[in-house]
Design an enzyme around this catalytic site. Structure first.
Site, mmCIF file in Angstrom:
data_model
loop_
_atom_site.group_PDB
_atom_site.id
_atom_site.type_symbol
_atom_site.label_atom_id
_atom_site.label_comp_id
_atom_site.label_asym_id
_atom_site.label_seq_id
_atom_site.Cartn_x
_atom_site.Cartn_y
_atom_site.Cartn_z
ATOM 1 N N HIS A 1 0.807 -1.230 0.000
ATOM 2 C CA HIS A 1 0.000 0.000 0.000
ATOM 3 C C HIS A 1 0.839 1.279 0.000
ATOM 4 O O HIS A 1 0.541 2.249 0.701
ATOM 5 C CB HIS A 1 -0.950 0.005 1.193
ATOM 6 C CG HIS A 1 -2.041 -1.021 1.101
ATOM 7 N ND1 HIS A 1 -2.465 -1.573 -0.089
ATOM 8 C CD2 HIS A 1 -2.801 -1.596 2.079
ATOM 9 C CE1 HIS A 1 -3.437 -2.432 0.149
ATOM 10 N NE2 HIS A 1 -3.669 -2.481 1.443
ATOM 11 N N HIS B 1 -9.872 2.186 0.027
ATOM 12 C CA HIS B 1 -9.740 1.127 1.032
ATOM 13 C C HIS B 1 -10.732 1.274 2.187
ATOM 14 O O HIS B 1 -10.356 1.149 3.356
ATOM 15 C CB HIS B 1 -8.304 1.136 1.570
ATOM 16 C CG HIS B 1 -7.829 -0.179 2.094
ATOM 17 N ND1 HIS B 1 -8.249 -0.709 3.298
ATOM 18 C CD2 HIS B 1 -6.958 -1.067 1.584
ATOM 19 C CE1 HIS B 1 -7.644 -1.864 3.511
ATOM 20 N NE2 HIS B 1 -6.859 -2.111 2.478
ATOM 21 N N GLU C 1 -11.756 -3.765 -2.840
ATOM 22 C CA GLU C 1 -10.817 -2.805 -3.420
ATOM 23 C C GLU C 1 -10.597 -3.123 -4.898
ATOM 24 O O GLU C 1 -9.865 -4.058 -5.229
ATOM 25 C CB GLU C 1 -9.488 -2.861 -2.678
ATOM 26 C CG GLU C 1 -9.593 -2.816 -1.168
ATOM 27 C CD GLU C 1 -8.429 -3.519 -0.488
ATOM 28 O OE1 GLU C 1 -7.268 -3.283 -0.888
ATOM 29 O OE2 GLU C 1 -8.678 -4.319 0.428
#
Length: 385
Positions: free
Chosen positions: A140, A211, A349
């Site tokens: 991420h 997210h 996602e």
């Protein structure tokens, strides 16, 4: 011209908590409601913006991480309640315990094996900030990805806003200066639209991801195992012990990974199946049957049978990561002092493929000067009796 309207935190909280549609949720419908959301670690102020639609839905977004802080949606009785997990102030979002609640992840969402990739003959090393199965990876965006950065408000109306972040060349190890924008829109059709675009001055890789943690029951002390999920995907990406895709696209048919028909999330989550053991439940990427050509296609449908709330998700991306909240373990205290227990929420996602920079058979995540990256997610809310 739309003006920004500042209100106090207490008044904003009261207005957003309204459970029935009412024009009073914004006393100045031609102005954007803004409140101070606290200070981040470097002392700068974060802000909270409130969007409303004609049906009384309310979305609150902070410029820290371009994060969705809350969203109210109606149940089968018309009651509006917040259906997201998160924190009461920016302090929680700017903490190491934050599991990416509601944020806009970047520069590359999901995992990159060993934090390494090559581009145009040059090798790059990113942070290895995650190590499932004892195998390090980049997750991420690194140690302080886009979800932990303060964005700039660029444009706004009472029902939409645009946030901008410029990521310098070399930030978190990525090449090229990347200019990213995220637009949130709350429509009168009860759609929350998240749209991300990006441009670069040098070749780089991009996978911006939204997210949010959803619990359609609006009761985050309960599990999402009874939520019924449909994924428009006939294949998923098997992984190794480090949750990095092996490169294979495996059929879901006849496995616990098959959500082509509405299925309770908890029905097979504890099945004796290798993929579920590696992810401690569902934490995998599914290859979508639609949207691979860049047009909007249906990715997923989530339904809470108790409240009747339904969320349909459309996207222009080729894949979707379904994460069932396996790593929520009762150690995080969120909104209103609520302790988030195991599987208290689900993340859906849409994205490019994990580890795509290292897998020739995956869609390319490379963005070059003169090109524009574009990722659209439409969250469409309704309720059934």
């Amino acid at each position: 011209m739309i003006r920004i309207f500042f209100i106090t935190t207490a008044v904003a909280a009261l207005l957003v908590s309204c459970q029935k549609p009412s024009s009073a949720s914004n006393p100045n419908p031609d102005e954007l409601l803004v409140e101070n959301f606290g200070k981040i670690q470097d002392g700068r102020d974060a802000h909270l913006y409130t969007l409303t639609n004609a049906n009384g839905m309310v979305a609150r977004i902070t410029d820290f991480g371009a994060t969705l802080v809350s969203l109210t949606a109606p149940d089968k009785e018309g009651q509006l309640s917040d259906i997201t997990l998160g924190y009461d102030s920016v302090t929680g979002y700017d903490s190491d315990e934050n599991p990416y609640f509601g944020c806009s992840v970047g520069r590359y969402g999901n995992r990159i094996a060993h934090g390494k990739f090559s581009l145009d003959g040059k090798d790059y090393q990113l942070a290895t900030n995650n190590d499932p199965g004892g195998i390090p990876c980049h997750l991420h965006g690194g140690d302080r990805g886009f979800g932990r950065r303060l964005w700039t408000l660029e444009e706004h109306t009472p029902s939409s806003l645009t946030l901008k972040y410029v990521s310098a060349d070399g930030e978190e190890g990525y090449p090229g200066t990347l200019t990213a924008k995220v637009v949130y829109r709350l429509t009168d059709d009860n759609e929350l639209i998240w749209e991300a675009t990006a441009t670069t001055d040098a070749p780089t890789i991009v996978n911006l991801v939204h997210h949010t943690y959803w619990n359609l029951s609006a009761d985050p002390v309960t599990s999402i195992n009874d939520h019924r999920l449909t994924l428009n995907a006939d294949h998923y990406l098997p992984t190794n012990a480090g949750l990095i895709p092996t490169g294979e696209r495996a059929p879901v048919a006849g496995t616990p990974m098959d959500f082509t028909e509405p299925t309770p999330i908890g029905q097979r989550v504890e099945a004796d199946f290798e993929a579920l053991k590696l992810g401690l439940g569902y934490d995998h990427c599914w290859v979508l049957n639609e949207a691979a050509d860049g047009e909007l296609g249906l990715a997923a449908r989530l339904e809470d049978p108790k409240t009747g709330r339904v969320m349909e998700l459309l996207t222009n991306q080729p894949a979707i990561q379904f994460y069932g909240g396996n790593f929520l373990d009762g150690t995080i205290t969120g909104k209103n002092g609520t302790v988030y227990e195991h599987r208290a929420a689900v993340c859906l996602e849409t994205e490019s493929f994990p580890d795509a920079p290292n897998q020739e058979g995956f869609p390319s995540p490379v963005l070059r000067p003169g090109e524009t990256y574009r990722h659209v997610m439409v969250h469409r809310f309704s309720a059934k009796p």
